[in-house]
Design an enzyme around this catalytic site. Structure first.
Site, PDB file in Angstrom:
ATOM      1  N   HIS A 303       0.865  -1.182   0.000  1.00 47.57           N
ATOM      2  CA  HIS A 303       0.000   0.000   0.000  1.00 47.57           C
ATOM      3  C   HIS A 303       0.897   1.226   0.000  1.00 47.57           C
ATOM      4  CE1 HIS A 303      -3.076   2.912   0.999  1.00 47.57           C
ATOM      5  NE2 HIS A 303      -3.999   1.974   0.886  1.00 47.57           N
ATOM      6  N   ASP A 352      -7.248  -5.464   1.298  1.00 42.10           N
ATOM      7  CA  ASP A 352      -7.933  -6.265   0.275  1.00 42.10           C
ATOM      8  C   ASP A 352      -7.697  -7.757   0.504  1.00 42.10           C
ATOM      9  OD1 ASP A 352      -8.949  -4.040  -1.278  1.00 42.10           O
ATOM     10  OD2 ASP A 352      -6.872  -3.671  -1.841  1.00 42.10           O
TER      11      ASP A 352
END
Length: 412
Positions: A303, A352
């Site tokens: 990320h 996710d």
């Protein structure tokens, strides 16, 4: 009014509004958001404000207005991300989501006040309109297709949607989120009695399995963790729409449109399918190898805002460990992360991948993660729209850098 008591010059609401170049109602919005402090006049003549504090806020506003074209830095009091953690209105977001339900976290983000036991209920007319509109879609339509249509139908059914006052927008938000959930089809044949809790209303629209309390708690945690994450692409789209004074339904529609992109909203679906492949093949190594061989990015890892593990993923993984049916999917996710770690990629699991563990282990479809993300983030979008309604209209209007042929050109 000039009040020298307590050693500082005081301004009336009207004087503060003139200095800031806003309406008096916006001055009180600044107070509710913690940007200004007010003091009630003992004689009952209204509130007064510290002149120095008002002047500093006015200077900040002028600096923002004079920012170079294309500067997308946006002042917000909602979410801060720093040092691999994130905060909602200054409170650790993981701790908040772990202690309070999704509805309570949403209320905190909207108002800065914690409303214990908050429940969201869909009004009958917008819900019926949203269900009719969604039912008319082709069967192959995805969850974001259904949510976008449901938002549009609910907007048409709300004649007060153009009222952008805080009270009206909050009323729309509390009705819109359960309307979106209620417009989705129930999977399986079980009858479902709603109780005003979004996680419980959403569960039968994600899976035909009966929920146990622990699984339902994980879904609620996921919703609360995903409420907001600063200025993601979809949130920026919402603020642009709100800057043009689009009503909240239209602002949410803008967010859903941006979420449809494969680089934003589809990551959960890809991670879900990868975990299913790992479970089918009995190990992560061959699946990761095939992804790398095909030149595809391994989903659910890394990320741009976190150097280490995504704190949202860490919180979900910790809760999923107590869910018996999540064991195989958890092992698959850890296997993927371990294989990639051996490659020296320096990529950690993100939310996710954690959300994919939930959807795989609870018998949900691959697109279930998108639905959870969109429903949760709708609350954050409303919070950003509320902030933007208090700012200078149309401020998010960068200038284009024209690189076409210089005029005059011959008429085609």
């Amino acid at each position: 009014m000039s009040d020298e008591r307590n050693g500082g010059r005081r301004l009336s609401t009207q004087e503060a509004a003139r200095l800031l170049g806003v309406k008096p109602a916006t001055v009180y919005a600044y107070v509710s958001r913690g940007q200004l402090a007010s003091r009630r006049d003992p004689a009952g003549r209204g509130s007064s404000f510290d002149a120095a504090e008002v002047e500093e806020l006015a200077r900040r506003s002028r600096r923002e207005a004079a920012a170079p074209a294309g500067d997308l830095s946006v002042r917000t009091g909602l979410t801060l991300i720093e040092s691999d953690r994130y905060y909602f209105r200054g409170v650790d977001a993981v701790a908040l989501a772990s202690r309070y339900r999704f509805e309570e976290v949403a209320e905190w983000l909207w108002t800065g006040a914690l409303t214990r036991g908050a429940r969201f209920t869909a009004p009958p007319e917008p819900l019926a309109a949203a269900r009719r509109a969604v039912a008319a879609l082709p069967e192959h339509g995805g969850p974001l297709d259904r949510l976008r249509v449901a938002v549009a139908a609910a907007a048409v059914a709300d004649p007060l949607r153009f009222d952008l006052s805080e009270e009206a927008v909050l009323g729309s938000a509390r009705a819109l989120i359960p309307t979106l959930v209620g417009a989705l089809a129930v999977r399986g044949s079980a009858q479902w009695a709603g109780d005003g809790r979004i996680a419980r209303e959403l569960w039968p629209r994600l899976t035909a399995r009966e929920p146990d309390p622990d699984a339902l708690a994980v879904l609620d945690l996921a919703l609360a963790l995903l409420v907001d994450h600063d200025l993601a692409a979809s949130t920026l789209a919402v603020r642009v729409a709100a800057s043009a004074r689009a009503h909240p339904y239209a602002a949410v529609s803008a967010g859903l449109g941006a979420l449809e992109g494969p680089l934003h909203g589809a990551a959960g679906r890809l991670a879900h399918r990868m975990l299913v492949e790992v479970l089918e093949q009995g190990g992560a190594a061959p699946v990761v190898a095939e992804y790398l061989r095909a030149g595809r990015r391994v989903p659910g890892l890394g990320h741009r805002l976190y150097q280490g593990e995504d704190p949202r993923a860490a919180a979900l993984f910790a809760r999923l460990e107590g869910l018996e049916q999540a064991g195989p999917a958890l092992d698959a996710a850890r296997g993927v992360a371990a294989v990639m770690a051996r490659q020296g990629r320096g990529l950690y699991p993100n939310v996710d991948l954690a959300l994919a563990v939930l959807t795989v282990s609870c018998g949900m479809a691959a697109e279930a993660g998108e639905t959870v993300f969109a429903v949760a983030r709708t609350a954050g979008w409303i919070a950003h729209a509320l902030e933007e309604y208090q700012e200078r209209p149309l401020r998010m209007r960068p200038s284009g850098q024209y690189n076409g042929p210089r005029p005059p050109q011959p008429m085609p």
